[in-house]
Design a protein around this motif. Structure first.
Motif, PDB file in Angstrom:
ATOM      1  N   ARG A  56       0.875  -1.260  -0.042  1.00 44.74           N
ATOM      2  CA  ARG A  56      -0.030  -0.135  -0.028  1.00 44.74           C
ATOM      3  C   ARG A  56       0.761   1.298  -0.078  1.00 44.74           C
ATOM      4  NH1 ARG A  56      -1.245   2.601   4.878  1.00 44.74           N
ATOM      5  NH2 ARG A  56      -0.192   1.273   6.980  1.00 44.74           N
ATOM      6  N   PHE A  57       2.214   1.060   0.317  1.00 43.69           N
ATOM      7  CA  PHE A  57       3.025   2.477   0.356  1.00 43.69           C
ATOM      8  C   PHE A  57       3.574   2.378  -1.136  1.00 43.69           C
ATOM      9  CE2 PHE A  57       2.698   1.866   5.066  1.00 43.69           C
ATOM     10  CZ  PHE A  57       2.754   3.100   5.429  1.00 43.69           C
ATOM     11  N   PRO A  58       3.891   3.617  -1.548  1.00 48.62           N
ATOM     12  CA  PRO A  58       4.290   3.833  -2.693  1.00 48.62           C
ATOM     13  C   PRO A  58       5.922   3.292  -2.832  1.00 48.62           C
ATOM     14  CG  PRO A  58       3.573   5.811  -1.994  1.00 48.62           C
ATOM     15  CD  PRO A  58       3.414   5.334  -0.578  1.00 48.62           C
ATOM     16  N   PRO A  59       6.263   2.789  -3.965  1.00 45.02           N
ATOM     17  CA  PRO A  59       7.696   2.263  -4.282  1.00 45.02           C
ATOM     18  C   PRO A  59       8.796   3.232  -3.590  1.00 45.02           C
ATOM     19  CG  PRO A  59       6.564   1.721  -5.989  1.00 45.02           C
ATOM     20  CD  PRO A  59       5.765   2.840  -5.157  1.00 45.02           C
ATOM     21  N   GLU A  60       8.604   4.470  -3.914  1.00 45.42           N
ATOM     22  CA  GLU A  60       9.550   5.730  -3.499  1.00 45.42           C
ATOM     23  C   GLU A  60       9.898   5.645  -1.816  1.00 45.42           C
ATOM     24  OE1 GLU A  60       8.004   6.400  -7.194  1.00 45.42           O
ATOM     25  OE2 GLU A  60       7.114   6.082  -5.170  1.00 45.42           O
ATOM     26  N   ILE A  61       8.788   5.344  -0.885  1.00 45.22           N
ATOM     27  CA  ILE A  61       9.155   5.183   0.148  1.00 45.22           C
ATOM     28  C   ILE A  61       9.545   3.800   0.974  1.00 45.22           C
ATOM     29  CG2 ILE A  61       7.578   4.969   2.590  1.00 45.22           C
ATOM     30  CD1 ILE A  61       5.449   7.011   1.246  1.00 45.22           C
ATOM     31  N   ILE A  62       9.250   2.939   0.106  1.00 48.61           N
ATOM     32  CA  ILE A  62       9.843   1.577   0.382  1.00 48.61           C
ATOM     33  C   ILE A  62      11.260   1.522   0.291  1.00 48.61           C
ATOM     34  CG2 ILE A  62      10.002  -0.872   0.044  1.00 48.61           C
ATOM     35  CD1 ILE A  62       6.896  -0.672  -0.682  1.00 48.61           C
ATOM     36  N   ALA A  63      11.647   2.023  -0.946  1.00 50.04           N
ATOM     37  CA  ALA A  63      13.053   2.099  -1.142  1.00 50.04           C
ATOM     38  C   ALA A  63      13.758   3.243  -0.422  1.00 50.04           C
ATOM     39  CB  ALA A  63      13.328   2.487  -2.729  1.00 50.04           C
ATOM     40  N   HIS A  64      13.131   4.164   0.104  1.00 53.18           N
ATOM     41  CA  HIS A  64      13.829   5.167   0.920  1.00 53.18           C
ATOM     42  C   HIS A  64      14.073   4.365   2.314  1.00 53.18           C
ATOM     43  CE1 HIS A  64      15.222   8.958   2.368  1.00 53.18           C
ATOM     44  NE2 HIS A  64      14.391   8.915   3.324  1.00 53.18           N
ATOM     45  N   ALA A  65      13.100   3.754   2.653  1.00 52.93           N
ATOM     46  CA  ALA A  65      13.063   3.085   4.105  1.00 52.93           C
ATOM     47  C   ALA A  65      14.134   1.930   3.882  1.00 52.93           C
ATOM     48  CB  ALA A  65      11.822   2.585   4.589  1.00 52.93           C
ATOM     49  N   ARG A  83      21.401  -6.808  -5.630  1.00 52.42           N
ATOM     50  CA  ARG A  83      21.816  -7.792  -6.977  1.00 52.42           C
ATOM     51  C   ARG A  83      21.966  -6.810  -7.975  1.00 52.42           C
ATOM     52  NH1 ARG A  83      18.903 -12.097  -4.628  1.00 52.42           N
ATOM     53  NH2 ARG A  83      16.967 -11.326  -5.514  1.00 52.42           N
ATOM     54  N   ARG A  84      21.108  -5.799  -8.282  1.00 52.19           N
ATOM     55  CA  ARG A  84      21.048  -4.718  -9.065  1.00 52.19           C
ATOM     56  C   ARG A  84      22.084  -3.716  -9.145  1.00 52.19           C
ATOM     57  NH1 ARG A  84      15.727  -4.325 -11.624  1.00 52.19           N
ATOM     58  NH2 ARG A  84      14.640  -6.141 -11.377  1.00 52.19           N
ATOM     59  N   LEU A  85      22.779  -3.597  -8.006  1.00 51.11           N
ATOM     60  CA  LEU A  85      23.817  -2.585  -8.013  1.00 51.11           C
ATOM     61  C   LEU A  85      25.259  -3.139  -8.808  1.00 51.11           C
ATOM     62  CD1 LEU A  85      23.648  -1.359  -4.320  1.00 51.11           C
ATOM     63  CD2 LEU A  85      22.613  -0.497  -6.126  1.00 51.11           C
ATOM     64  N   ARG A  86      25.920  -2.308  -9.445  1.00 50.93           N
ATOM     65  CA  ARG A  86      26.904  -2.742 -10.272  1.00 50.93           C
ATOM     66  C   ARG A  86      28.035  -2.910  -9.651  1.00 50.93           C
ATOM     67  NH1 ARG A  86      27.335   1.666 -14.103  1.00 50.93           N
ATOM     68  NH2 ARG A  86      28.234   2.780 -12.539  1.00 50.93           N
ATOM     69  N   ARG A  87      28.761  -3.851  -9.636  1.00 46.96           N
ATOM     70  CA  ARG A  87      30.010  -4.246  -8.937  1.00 46.96           C
ATOM     71  C   ARG A  87      31.201  -3.719  -9.695  1.00 46.96           C
ATOM     72  NH1 ARG A  87      30.883  -8.055  -5.377  1.00 46.96           N
ATOM     73  NH2 ARG A  87      32.661  -8.679  -6.172  1.00 46.96           N
ATOM     74  N   TRP A  90      21.458   3.923  -7.466  1.00 49.16           N
ATOM     75  CA  TRP A  90      20.662   3.524  -6.624  1.00 49.16           C
ATOM     76  C   TRP A  90      19.128   3.798  -7.063  1.00 49.16           C
ATOM     77  CZ3 TRP A  90      20.000   0.383  -2.489  1.00 49.16           C
ATOM     78  CH2 TRP A  90      18.787   0.752  -1.784  1.00 49.16           C
ATOM     79  N   LYS A  91      18.789   5.211  -7.522  1.00 51.60           N
ATOM     80  CA  LYS A  91      17.545   5.341  -8.060  1.00 51.60           C
ATOM     81  C   LYS A  91      17.001   4.369  -9.123  1.00 51.60           C
ATOM     82  CE  LYS A  91      17.107   9.858  -6.007  1.00 51.60           C
ATOM     83  NZ  LYS A  91      16.975  11.291  -6.503  1.00 51.60           N
TER      84      LYS A  91
END
Length: 233
Positions: free
Chosen positions: A11-20, A63-67, A225-226
């Protein structure tokens, strides 16, 4: 092709989840402190919800962050640190490169040659090539493991040369204190895999010391990150 992360049935927007999740893994904050910081922004969410978000989305974000691209000119600094979990002693074996970038970490129950050998094998598989040099403290297990896994690589054993690896434990120690310890070896392994991936992204390499270089590095890190936590259209 990397598929967008699904945030369905939240129910929370993705932006809030990612920020938390970012707050929790980027800074030495407890779940309750993340809850309080979100509340200051008018976002009412429980610390248990933040915990569930971290467990569900943290591994996928990492996993999505570049190594960092490995090189045969790299220098591996290896060290191990003791961590007590539920009254039992465990060892977190860590390898960082010459810039302080965390290459790999393994939670193991032993501090012996077999454990050191496992770390080296994982490193070779993950990096794809051996380093120019390996630096450790004087623990004999490292020398024995190196002779079996990569005997041609130069190995220097000196406590004073290995400050980079020893200092890499400090951020996790601060997190351990904020979290009042870890509940299980598996939980620690999962946490450090995300924690170090986020730290690798945001903390500038040791070679970049100027204020401008640090500022630009963090701007680029935030953009990456975004992109990593982006949602489906």
């Amino acid at each position: 092709m990397t598929h967008p992360i699904s945030y369905k049935r939240h129910r929370f927007p993705p932006e809030i989840i990612a920020h938390a999740v970012w707050l929790y893994f980027r800074f030495p904050l407890s779940l309750r402190l993340v809850e309080e910081m979100l509340l200051e922004r008018g976002i009412v969410v429980s610390y248990e919800t933040v915990r569930r978000w971290a467990l569900k989305f943290g591994p996928e974000y990492a996993r999505r962050l570049r190594r960092k691209r490995p090189s045969r000119r790299d220098i591996w600094h290896l060290d191990e640190v003791v961590i007590t979990i539920a009254g039992e002693t465990h060892w977190l074996w860590r390898a960082v490169d010459q810039d302080g970038y965390v290459l790999d970490e393994i939670v193991q129950a032993r501090r012996n040659t077999k454990a050191a050998k496992r770390l080296l094998k994982r490193l070779l598989k993950k990096q794809g090539c051996p380093p120019r040099r390996m630096i450790t403290d004087k623990l004999g297990s490292y020398a024995a493991a190196r002779r079996q896994v990569m005997p041609a690589i130069e190995h220097r054993q000196h406590k004073g040369l290995n400050n980079r690896a020893e200092n890499s434990h400090l951020p996790l120690r601060r997190r351990e204190q904020a979290m009042q310890g870890f509940r299980s070896p598996g939980g620690l392994q999962k946490f450090v895999s995300i924690f170090s991936a986020v730290r690798n992204l945001f903390v500038p390499p040791h070679s970049r010391r100027s204020a401008l270089a640090t500022h630009l590095h963090r701007l680029n890190a935030m953009a990456e990150w975004k992109s990593a936590v982006s949602t489906a259209a």
